[in-house]
Design a protein around this motif. Structure first.
Motif, short mmCIF file in Angstrom:
data_model
loop_
_atom_site.label_atom_id
_atom_site.label_comp_id
_atom_site.label_asym_id
_atom_site.label_seq_id
_atom_site.Cartn_x
_atom_site.Cartn_y
_atom_site.Cartn_z
N ALA A 368 0.62 -1.34 0.21
CA ALA A 368 0.20 -0.29 -0.72
C ALA A 368 0.47 1.07 -0.31
O ALA A 368 1.85 1.32 0.69
CB ALA A 368 -0.85 -0.02 1.26
N LEU A 369 0.07 2.14 -1.01
CA LEU A 369 0.74 3.43 -0.69
C LEU A 369 0.67 4.37 0.79
O LEU A 369 -0.57 3.68 1.36
CB LEU A 369 0.66 4.18 -1.39
CG LEU A 369 0.91 4.33 -3.34
CD1 LEU A 369 0.54 4.76 -4.56
CD2 LEU A 369 1.97 4.26 -3.15
N PRO A 370 1.69 5.21 1.03
CA PRO A 370 1.68 5.96 2.20
C PRO A 370 0.42 6.80 2.25
O PRO A 370 0.12 7.07 1.14
CB PRO A 370 2.67 6.74 2.37
CG PRO A 370 3.98 5.62 1.67
CD PRO A 370 3.04 4.97 0.47
N ALA A 371 -0.88 6.28 3.20
CA ALA A 371 -2.00 7.13 3.52
C ALA A 371 -2.23 8.67 2.88
O ALA A 371 -2.37 9.07 2.62
CB ALA A 371 -3.15 7.00 4.67
N GLU A 372 -0.74 9.00 3.40
CA GLU A 372 -0.53 10.66 3.87
C GLU A 372 -0.43 10.99 2.14
O GLU A 372 -0.42 12.55 1.86
CB GLU A 372 0.37 11.34 5.16
CG GLU A 372 1.91 11.29 4.36
CD GLU A 372 2.70 9.99 4.77
OE1 GLU A 372 3.25 9.61 3.58
OE2 GLU A 372 1.14 8.62 5.38
N ALA A 373 0.56 9.99 2.34
CA ALA A 373 0.85 11.31 -0.16
C ALA A 373 0.02 10.25 -0.94
O ALA A 373 -0.24 10.77 -2.51
CB ALA A 373 2.56 10.45 -0.49
N ASP A 374 -1.04 8.99 -0.61
CA ASP A 374 -1.16 8.49 -1.76
C ASP A 374 -2.62 10.20 -3.03
O ASP A 374 -3.53 10.29 -1.56
CB ASP A 374 -2.70 7.62 -1.44
CG ASP A 374 -3.23 6.62 -2.52
OD1 ASP A 374 -3.63 7.06 -3.34
OD2 ASP A 374 -3.08 5.57 -2.31
N ILE A 375 -2.48 10.41 -4.15
CA ILE A 375 -3.30 11.33 -4.44
C ILE A 375 -5.03 10.60 -4.15
O ILE A 375 -5.50 11.76 -4.35
CB ILE A 375 -3.14 11.78 -5.89
CG1 ILE A 375 -2.94 10.29 -6.57
CG2 ILE A 375 -1.46 12.34 -5.52
CD1 ILE A 375 -2.89 10.43 -8.24
N ARG A 376 -5.73 9.71 -4.14
CA ARG A 376 -6.83 9.08 -3.84
C ARG A 376 -7.53 9.92 -2.82
O ARG A 376 -8.17 9.60 -2.99
CB ARG A 376 -6.77 7.82 -3.36
CG ARG A 376 -6.65 6.93 -4.68
CD ARG A 376 -7.11 6.04 -4.25
NE ARG A 376 -5.56 4.91 -3.37
CZ ARG A 376 -6.14 3.72 -2.81
NH1 ARG A 376 -7.02 2.63 -3.62
NH2 ARG A 376 -5.19 2.50 -2.22
N ARG A 377 -6.54 10.63 -1.69
CA ARG A 377 -7.08 11.98 -0.78
C ARG A 377 -7.94 13.05 -1.56
O ARG A 377 -8.62 13.42 -1.26
CB ARG A 377 -5.93 12.05 0.10
CG ARG A 377 -5.48 12.79 -0.28
CD ARG A 377 -3.81 13.28 0.20
NE ARG A 377 -2.44 14.68 0.17
CZ ARG A 377 -2.06 14.38 -0.81
NH1 ARG A 377 -1.58 13.16 -1.45
NH2 ARG A 377 -0.61 15.42 -0.96
N PHE A 378 -7.75 12.99 -2.73
CA PHE A 378 -8.12 14.36 -3.22
C PHE A 378 -9.71 13.97 -4.20
O PHE A 378 -10.65 14.20 -4.73
CB PHE A 378 -7.06 15.07 -4.04
CG PHE A 378 -6.25 15.74 -3.98
CD1 PHE A 378 -6.16 16.85 -2.55
CD2 PHE A 378 -5.05 15.17 -4.28
CE1 PHE A 378 -5.51 17.30 -1.83
CE2 PHE A 378 -4.33 15.96 -3.52
CZ PHE A 378 -3.98 16.44 -1.92
N ALA A 379 -9.98 12.71 -3.84
CA ALA A 379 -11.04 11.68 -5.06
C ALA A 379 -12.45 11.69 -4.17
O ALA A 379 -12.29 12.53 -3.03
CB ALA A 379 -11.20 10.34 -4.28
#
Length: 379
Positions: A368-379
């Motif tokens: 898994a990608l680090p959650a703080e950096a994963d661009i899915r946080r902008f979904a």
């Protein structure tokens, strides 16, 4: 002995015979795995990690014309900003950065990372309160040392509010590092040196074609140029221009990095690097008389009643910062062959080695990608 062979032997790592990452004679019939746009620190670190995992990697770069890495300070500073913020990711960042720079030193027989203690100069009485909080934070052990009063600064600089000692700091010689990795890529025939406009990129069902280079995936590591990217320009990039000076220290040779209203880095060759300005209007790489004077005024405030130093170099670059001060890692939501690895701002020398390892492990090992950096946080 070729550079890539030297590197394998030096690291005692044998995942199989090293091979050129992109061979022009077979590019159309045997696509490469990952095409990276940009050979700044982000693109170089990602190329190194992916190649280490057996990927066929190719890099396109415009001759560092748009890279901020070549003019950055390369500071390793785990405590950010006016509040000396200690992010939870810092232990991972430090461990990965120190490990990678040692790895490169072993592979190439050159010193890229220069550990140096840092003096943090308080800019106000209130800042002492933020330092006091760190004293009670167990995570800060090993990072901070004793404070000092205005008349007790270990260097001959003005510190009207005092300051404190900081450890596990230093700087990375980014021009030397990037030049060395550029030679490494060339030796593998894995570097193409030209500017790639977005319209030269064509998506296919099984990957991408970029100026006749076929790849399974493409990763954008081209810094502030992301703002012009038709696939990722909606990400909240907040670029900022910074100007720096290289100064002749004359007979003054500080034993610390000094970090207050500006930072000052004593380089291994005897020069002093001083910066930086923070500009958000003119996002270009042009130096300005106003920027030069602002830095000279800052140096004069740090070293009052001393002769003005001789300017040896004046440079400017654009930092690829982000709105939430977190990096951008991940795939495009509609085009799985397009990826981004960007947005590291002023902390790239510290954070990029860790995130390059994370993205490589995600692509090849499914982690898994680090959650703080994963661009899915902008979904």
């Amino acid at each position: 002995m070729p550079i890539w062979t030297l590197r394998r032997v030096a690291l005692e790592h044998q995942p199989g015979p090293a091979r050129p990452a992109c061979d022009n004679d077979r590019m159309s019939s045997a696509p490469i795995d990952t095409l990276i746009i940009g050979q700044g620190l982000a693109g170089s670190a990602l190329a190194w990690r992916l190649h280490d995992l057996g990927e066929r990697v190719c890099v396109i770069d415009d001759g560092h014309h748009s890279a901020s890495s070549t003019v950055a300070a390369g500071l390793i500073n785990p405590l950010a900003g006016m509040r000396f913020t200690l992010r939870p990711e810092v232990p991972d960042w430090l461990a990965a950065a120190e490990r990678w720079y040692r790895e490169l030193a072993t592979a190439f027989g050159r010193t890229f990372y220069h550990p140096l203690p840092m003096l943090r100069l308080f800019r106000s009485v209130e800042q002492r309160r933020f330092y006091g909080r760190l004293l009670d934070d167990p995570r800060a052990q090993g990072l901070i040392g004793q404070s000092f009063a205005a008349d007790g600064c270990p260097e001959s600089v003005a510190a009207p509010f005092g300051g404190f000692h900081q450890q596990r700091t230093g700087y990375v010689d980014l021009p030397l590092l990037l030049g060395t990795l550029r030679d490494w890529l060339r030796a593998m025939e894995a570097l193409h040196e030209f500017a790639l406009p977005p319209e030269a990129i064509r998506l296919t069902p099984d990957g991408v074609v970029a100026s006749d280079i076929h790849a399974r995936r493409l990763v954008f590591c081209d810094g502030a140029r992301l703002a012009e990217n038709p696939w990722f320009r909606d990400l909240p990039l907040r670029p900022g221009k910074g100007q720096i000076l290289n100064l002749d220290g004359d007979t003054w040779r500080p034993r610390h990095i000094v970090n207050g209203a500006h930072w000052l880095v004593p380089l291994a060759d005897g020069e002093l690097r001083f910066g930086a300005t923070h500009e958000h209007d003119a996002l270009d790489r042009r130096t300005t008389p106003a920027g030069r004077q602002a830095l000279l005024d800052g140096f004069a405030a740090l070293r009052p009643h001393r002769p003005a130093p001789r300017v040896l170099a004046h440079q400017a670059g654009v930092r690829p910062g982000t709105a939430d001060r977190q990096a951008f890692l991940g795939a495009h939501p509609q085009h799985a062959q397009l990826w981004v690895f960007n947005g590291f701002g002023a902390r790239g020398a510290l954070a990029i080695p860790w995130y390059a390892q994370c993205l490589a492990d995600h692509l090849l090992l499914g982690r898994a990608l680090p959650a703080e950096a994963d661009i899915r946080r902008f979904a």
